[in-house]
Scaffold this active site. Structure first.
Site, PDB file in Angstrom:
ATOM      1  CD  GLU A 103      -2.783  -1.226  -0.295  1.00 30.79           C
ATOM      2  OE1 GLU A 103      -3.144  -0.089  -0.694  1.00 30.79           O
ATOM      3  OE2 GLU A 103      -3.176  -2.166  -0.563  1.00 30.79           O
ATOM      4  CG  HIS A 124       1.824   5.758  -8.635  1.00 28.47           C
ATOM      5  ND1 HIS A 124       0.943   4.702  -9.308  1.00 28.47           N
ATOM      6  CD2 HIS A 124       2.325   6.313  -9.466  1.00 28.47           C
ATOM      7  CE1 HIS A 124       0.926   4.925 -10.498  1.00 28.47           C
ATOM      8  NE2 HIS A 124       1.628   5.982 -10.852  1.00 28.47           N
TER       9      HIS A 124
END
Length: 673
Positions: A459, A465
């Site tokens: 996660e 990202h």
């Protein structure tokens, strides 16, 4: 009280004042945001000036700021802390959001103006914005005639209503299915901390005594690996696989109706199936290519799983039951690899895994530093928040961690954005990671399994990202990439959980401080490869099930969802009676209320890139700052500002190869090459 959402927050990072925001505020702000954006879009469509890039596409990106911040705040809270008042307004909000998307994409005047713009001469992110915006409008039905648009609006509304109902009933089914044990003897194998946690869960759920085992979203329940009594394992397993099958929280019929309506919508949009609609915007070239990839992986995976089952049967003394698989797999790991998975939990304490594992890897690779803060208003006391800094001291963004399970939280684990890194608005990112780790009893350490360690790293890959996004336009920034690409950065980040320079930093016995016994990393890697038959088959079963539901032609209805599920899986050569799907239809939230419909194949598709990337890191010296900077600049920061596969090739120097994935999964390397 003044609605805090109606004006931009004055808190750092424009952080929402969550405790001050009521359900009524979310609803009011959403309605006002829709009305305001419709006015902004009307101005674009009716602009008397000739269309330019700025007065069409950039103006569209600038529109809807009130609605955008409302949706981000609401989406974060509803999934993580969906209290009764939020659940009450959710159907209204989901219908509002769905109708508004139709109002945008089916606005003939707006689309005509966008389509009339001559994008010749644009390049880079500007050109990408034009092509992606027009593709999105066309995929949403912008070129349909008026009658078909009216039908499409009706279908979208019905699908949204069903999805919202599925989500609500699934949360109820999850809570209903929690298994109550009166006698601690039935829970032999659990640690004192796990028993205390189960006792606390029982009191919280209203039981006067006993122990309550709450469920995580996937079929496989972590405690199946440690419960010593077979009947207790069977009860927990059957509670897991029958969620949504019966009672007032039955979800199976909702899933079937959703699949049928999606098929009807696909036909209206000019496609044979809903899967064809989804694949139109994916990195995979076609539905047939995805089917071929899954079909070529199934036989070897199932053969490996059957071989593993034979090994387990030798230990158990009888043919293996699906609820016994994890328990005897742990026994194999203990016997063959001298690896006690249950005992490993004592070496993995949540704070240590975060600070000296997840954060430490990010510091080594990207130069990041993290400092926890306590001055921002959060939606639940369990949530924690960190400032994230670049190596030069500049602020990168905020990271929120919401790690513990509770009855108001959806199952599973996910990343979400409260703010995105968008150059157009000079915004800094605020990202969240949400998990469902059982909350320890007061005063006890929060111990996590090794699977949960991997989830924390996974996660956080999504979080990176979002944090590293350098996009200018919100629709192209951060994680706004094709669904079959979005899992790739997160899967890559898992590689650091076992890295020889990272794991010793966070793995220490919570009582003695002793490091992991020598050789544990090698044993974990060997044990993981042994279990790949089950893991790959479990995953492929879910991916095949997803495509089966979303490859239905228009007009075909499924009267018995459970029988349909069993038939399509066995026809595909899978063995659901022995290796059940990672998610069954009754609790497959990813595809019926999570944006992954016809896209669950994405994990294996992304894993081709992931395994090839791990090989690149290994070839180039591993955990080095230069490697992290290259990965950040060419891939993590790019979002959808260019074709993601182009970003991959610029990072890797060539297209991805499948061989590293086959080796990782224990499959023949000549297969699918």
């Amino acid at each position: 009280m003044q609605n805090p959402l109606l004006e931009r927050s004055t808190l750092p990072f424009e952080f929402p004042d969550f405790p001050a925001i009521t359900a009524a505020h979310y609803l009011e702000a959403a309605e006002a945001g829709v009305a305001r954006q419709l006015e902004e879009l009307r101005a674009i469509a009716q602009d008397a000036d000739a269309p330019t890039f700025e007065n069409t596409f950039v103006a569209l990106e600038r529109s809807g700021q009130l609605l955008r911040r409302t949706i981000m705040a609401y989406g974060t809270v509803f999934s993580a802390h969906g209290t009764d008042d939020l659940r009450e307004i959710d159907p209204t909000l989901q219908a509002l959001f769905s109708g508004h998307m139709d109002a945008i994409h089916l606005d003939q005047g707006l689309f005509d103006r966008l389509a009339s713009f001559d994008a010749t001469g644009l390049e880079g992110e500007d050109a990408r914005l034009v092509s992606e915006t027009l593709r999105t409008f066309r995929a949403a039905g912008a070129e349909l005639d008026a009658d078909k648009k009216a039908t499409l609006r009706e279908l979208n509304g019905r699908i949204t209503d069903l999805s919202s109902e599925y989500s609500r009933k699934l949360l109820g089914a999850m809570n209903d299915a929690a298994v109550h044990f009166e006698d601690a003897g039935d829970l032999a194998g659990l640690s004192e901390g796990e028993l205390a946690s189960a006792a606390g869960a029982a009191r919280e759920a209203g039981h006067e005594s006993g122990y309550l085992l709450t469920l995580v979203l996937p079929t496989a329940q972590p405690l199946l690996a440690t419960l010593e009594i077979g009947e207790s394992r069977r009860r927990l397993f059957e509670a897991s696989v029958t969620r949504g099958r019966d009672g007032e929280n039955r979800t199976l019929g909702l899933a079937a109706r959703m699949a049928a309506l999606r098929a009807t919508r696909a036909e209206l949009l000019g496609h044979e199936t809903h899967a064809d609609v989804v694949l139109e915007g994916a990195t995979a070239p076609s539905l047939e290519a995805v089917r071929e990839r899954l079909a070529e992986l199934v036989p070897a995976a199932v053969a490996n799983a059957r071989a593993e089952a034979d090994e387990l049967a030798k230990i158990s003394g009888a043919p293996i039951n699906p609820w016994d698989w994890a328990y005897y797999s742990a026994a194999v790991a203990k016997e063959r690899y001298t690896l006690d998975r249950a005992a490993l939990r004592e070496y993995f304490e949540l704070d240590a895994v975060l600070a000296r594992g997840v954060f430490a890897a990010a510091q080594r690779l990207y130069g990041l530093s993290f400092s926890e803060r306590t001055d921002l208003p959060l939606y639940h006391p369990d949530v924690r928040i960190w400032d994230v800094h670049n190596q030069d001291g500049s602020i990168l963004g905020l990271f929120l961690g919401d790690f513990f399970a509770r009855p108001t939280k959806s199952g599973g684990a996910w990343m979400n954005s409260i703010r995105e890194s968008v150059g157009l608005f000079n915004e800094r990112p605020v990202v969240t990671n949400t998990l469902n780790i059982p909350k320890p009893a007061a005063g006890e350490p929060a111990l996590v399994s090794f699977d949960e360690v991997n989830t924390l790293f996974h996660e956080f890959g999504h979080a990176l990202h979002g944090l590293f996004s350098a996009g200018k336009y919100p629709s192209l920034a951060g994680t706004s990439v094709p669904r079959d690409f979005v899992e790739y950065p997160s899967q890559v980040n898992e590689m650091w959980s076992l890295h020889e320079e990272i794991l010793p930093g966070y793995a220490a016995h919570t009582e003695t401080g002793a490091p992991l016994p020598e050789g544990t990393i090698a044993k974990l890697e060997a044990a993981a490869l042994w279990g790949e038959g089950f893991a790959t088959t479990e995953y492929l079963t879910a991916a095949v099930l997803d495509l089966a539901w979303h490859s239905l032609p228009a007009g075909e209805t499924v009267e018995d969802p459970a029988a349909f599920e069993d038939r399509v899986l066995k026809e595909a050569g899978l063995i659901p009676d022995l290796v059940p799907s990672r998610y069954r239809t009754g609790y497959f939230k990813h595809i019926f209320d999570g944006g992954y419909s016809a896209g669950y194949y994405s994990y294996i598709w992304s894993e081709v890139l992931d395994a090839d990337t791990v090989e690149w890191f290994t070839e180039n010296g591993g955990l080095r700052r230069g490697n992290g900077d290259h990965f950040r600049s060419e891939l993590l920061s790019r979002g959808n500002t260019r074709d993601p596969l182009e970003s991959y090739e610029l990072f890797r120097g060539r297209p991805a190869r499948i061989e590293p994935l086959l080796v990782r999964r224990g499959l023949p390397t000549g297969q699918g090459a």
